[in-house]
Design an enzyme around this catalytic site. Structure first.
Site, mmCIF file in Angstrom:
data_model
loop_
_atom_site.group_PDB
_atom_site.id
_atom_site.type_symbol
_atom_site.label_atom_id
_atom_site.label_comp_id
_atom_site.label_asym_id
_atom_site.label_seq_id
_atom_site.Cartn_x
_atom_site.Cartn_y
_atom_site.Cartn_z
ATOM 1 N N GLU A 296 -11.640 -31.717 2.726
ATOM 2 C CA GLU A 296 -10.968 -30.422 2.632
ATOM 3 C C GLU A 296 -11.893 -29.202 2.728
ATOM 4 O O GLU A 296 -12.082 -28.479 1.742
ATOM 5 C CB GLU A 296 -10.185 -30.349 1.317
ATOM 6 C CG GLU A 296 -9.119 -31.409 1.208
ATOM 7 C CD GLU A 296 -8.183 -31.181 0.014
ATOM 8 O OE1 GLU A 296 -8.444 -30.279 -0.793
ATOM 9 O OE2 GLU A 296 -7.187 -31.902 -0.084
ATOM 10 N N GLU B 156 -4.942 -38.543 0.763
ATOM 11 C CA GLU B 156 -4.600 -38.186 -0.617
ATOM 12 C C GLU B 156 -3.135 -37.773 -0.700
ATOM 13 O O GLU B 156 -2.659 -36.977 0.121
ATOM 14 C CB GLU B 156 -5.422 -36.995 -1.133
ATOM 15 C CG GLU B 156 -6.855 -37.305 -1.429
ATOM 16 C CD GLU B 156 -7.617 -36.096 -1.978
ATOM 17 O OE1 GLU B 156 -6.975 -35.174 -2.544
ATOM 18 O OE2 GLU B 156 -8.844 -36.077 -1.818
HETATM 19 C C1 BGC Z 1 -8.983 -32.810 -3.678
HETATM 20 C C2 BGC Z 1 -9.147 -33.633 -4.924
HETATM 21 C C3 BGC Z 1 -8.264 -33.053 -6.016
HETATM 22 C C4 BGC Z 1 -6.818 -33.169 -5.575
HETATM 23 C C5 BGC Z 1 -5.793 -32.687 -6.587
HETATM 24 C C6 BGC Z 1 -7.578 -32.380 -3.391
HETATM 25 O O1 BGC Z 1 -7.602 -31.037 -3.071
HETATM 26 O O2 BGC Z 1 -9.574 -33.452 -2.579
HETATM 27 O O3 BGC Z 1 -10.495 -33.644 -5.274
HETATM 28 O O4 BGC Z 1 -8.472 -33.644 -7.253
HETATM 29 O O5 BGC Z 1 -6.632 -32.443 -4.385
HETATM 30 O O6 BGC Z 1 -5.936 -31.326 -6.845
#
Ligand code: BGC
Length: 451
Positions: free
Chosen positions: A175, A362
């Site tokens: 990101e 994610e």
């Molecule tokens: C990031 C993580 C973070 C998650 C939840 C993403 O932006 O890569 O490191 O914990 O979102 O906020």
């Protein structure tokens, strides 16, 4: 309401045999042991010491103690039948000053993780940079200093030389929009810099590093699966008023388009005046250096954003209408629960011709969990995951290029400026005792994957 798929029970077979399932983590959020075995300081070690920067003054000093407990946690991944584990290498653990000296103990540590994953039948997916810039480099200007391209290249080469024989799946960066936006423009993440003069060079150097990292990996490891990850927001205007619609378009540029378009050879979107100033940091020949043909892109999506025009917000003229003021269901991050968001971003990014493959690297949610009789029931997280997976399936069945889904995250962990308050894990952590309890959502994921 909803399509057939949304109402049907999802099962693993519907996604196909070659769909990649996994769970994601990041070194600074889980490892702890910040001063151990020769690790150097990171920008987050310094930022968490500043007053008022992290909720409750939390630090990542111990986090989930993954540094000492990685075998137990990887054993839990195996127990849940999760075939792929995404984790990051901490730059200051393998190169304490960011450049020059290599810390063999740090290398040995990541080798043990990789070897243990493989021993357990788990495929390691490695993120090279997940925001823990060595503080020594920040003192030299960090991401604003163009020398970062050579510092980063040296670091990537160290990763390739030491881990490239066994790691097949790589993500160059996590990101970039967040670490440049939150860390170098808004100052709410490490290193806490603000303003367009820090943001624009940080953006350009991050693009150069992403592409350079991709090229170095390709040269050294021609058969590797090489990607990089982006934070992707589903954006909608607050109203049909043309001012809100164009504000939403501007937000889309900042949140979604800058990095993916630049690194894919389209150049920087120049529809926003301030972005034209990025030319000041572009040197002759950079156009070629900026792009790389990634095998996949990692999409990371959690929610949607509703955008309204606002003259008060400099440069972008747009503001987020907070979910808490919209009467919608919220997570502990005060993010709206809106499963179609992930469908929309898969569709949006699939439409770029240069995107070959999308992995959801994610997706997940934080809710306040309670331990009762040694168990954690988390029906809200479970529903969130199931509904989002159903949307991923729908996008896939309609021709979206999505080929994998990784849950954020394995264990509750250090959530950056929010500290330990938001719990994103499918495994609960008692931060006093470090005891782990697999939550209801984790047990479900295990059954789903087994099936
Ligand atoms: C990031 C993580 C973070 C998650 C939840 C993403 O932006 O890569 O490191 O914990 O979102 O906020």
């Amino acid at each position: 309401m909803g399509s057939d798929i949304e109402n049907k029970q999802i099962n693993r077979q519907l996604f196909g045999d070659d769909f990649e399932w996994g769970v994601s983590t990041a070194a600074p959020q889980i490892e702890g042991s910040l001063d151990t075995d020769g690790r150097g300081r990171s920008v987050w070690d310094v930022f968490t010491q500043l007053k008022g920067k992290v909720l409750n003054g939390d630090t990542a000093h111990t986090a989930c103690d993954f540094y000492n407990r990685y075998r137990d946690d990887i054993a839990l991944i195996k127990q849940l039948h999760i075939p792929n584990f995404r984790f990051s290498i901490a730059w200051p653990r393998v190169m304490p000053n960011g450049t020059g000296e290599v810390n063999q103990t740090g290398i040995d540590y990541y080798n043990s993780i990789i070897d243990f994953c493989l021993e357990c039948g788990i495929e390691p997916w490695v993120t090279i940079y997940h925001w823990d810039l060595p503080q020594e480099l920040e003192l030299k200007g960090g991401w604003t200093n163009r020398d970062i391209v050579s510092w980063f290249s040296d670091y990537v080469k160290v990763c390739i030389a030491n881990f490239g024989d066994r790691v097949k799946n790589w993500m160059v960066m996590n990101e970039p929009a967040v670490f440049t936006g939150a860390g170098y423009f808004l100052g709410v993440h490490a290193p806490g810099r603000t303003g367009i003069k820090n943001f624009l060079p940080a953006v350009h150097h991050a693009v150069l590093c992403m592409a350079t990292g991709g090229r170095l990996l390709r040269q050294a490891l021609p058969n590797a699966n090489i990607g990089t990850t982006f934070s992707c927001s589903d954006i909608a205007p607050y109203s049909t008023n043309p001012r809100d619609v164009s504000a939403a378009n501007r937000a889309d540029i900042f949140f979604n388009r800058i990095f993916i378009e630049a690194v894919s050879g389209m150049g920087y979107p120049d529809d926003i005046k301030v972005l034209k100033r990025i030319k000041n940091y572009i040197k002759p020949g950079d156009e070629q250096l900026m792009s790389f043909d990634f095998d996949f892109i990692g999409i990371q999506n959690y929610t949607r954003e509703i955008i309204k025009a606002s003259f008060l917000v400099p440069y972008i003229g747009a503001k987020i209408v907070k979910a808490e003021n919209r009467g919608v269901p919220l997570t502990a991050m005060k993010w709206e629960v809106y499963p179609p968001a992930i469908y929309n971003v898969i569709k949006k990014f699939s439409a770029y011709p240069f995107v070959k493959k999308i992995i959801i690297t994610e997706n997940g949610s934080a809710f306040p969990d309670e331990v009762k009789d040694g168990e954690v029931h988390d029906p809200l997280r479970l529903a969130y995951l199931q509904q989002h997976m159903a949307q991923v399936l729908k996008a896939k069945q309609e021709g979206g290029k999505v080929a994998g889904y990784f849950i954020w995250t394995l264990t509750d962990n250090f959530e950056w400026a929010e500290g330990y308050h938001p719990r994103f894990g499918i495994i609960h952590v008692d931060f006093k005792t470090q005891q782990r309890i697999i939550k209801g959502s984790g047990k479900w994921y295990g059954e789903f994957l087994k099936g």
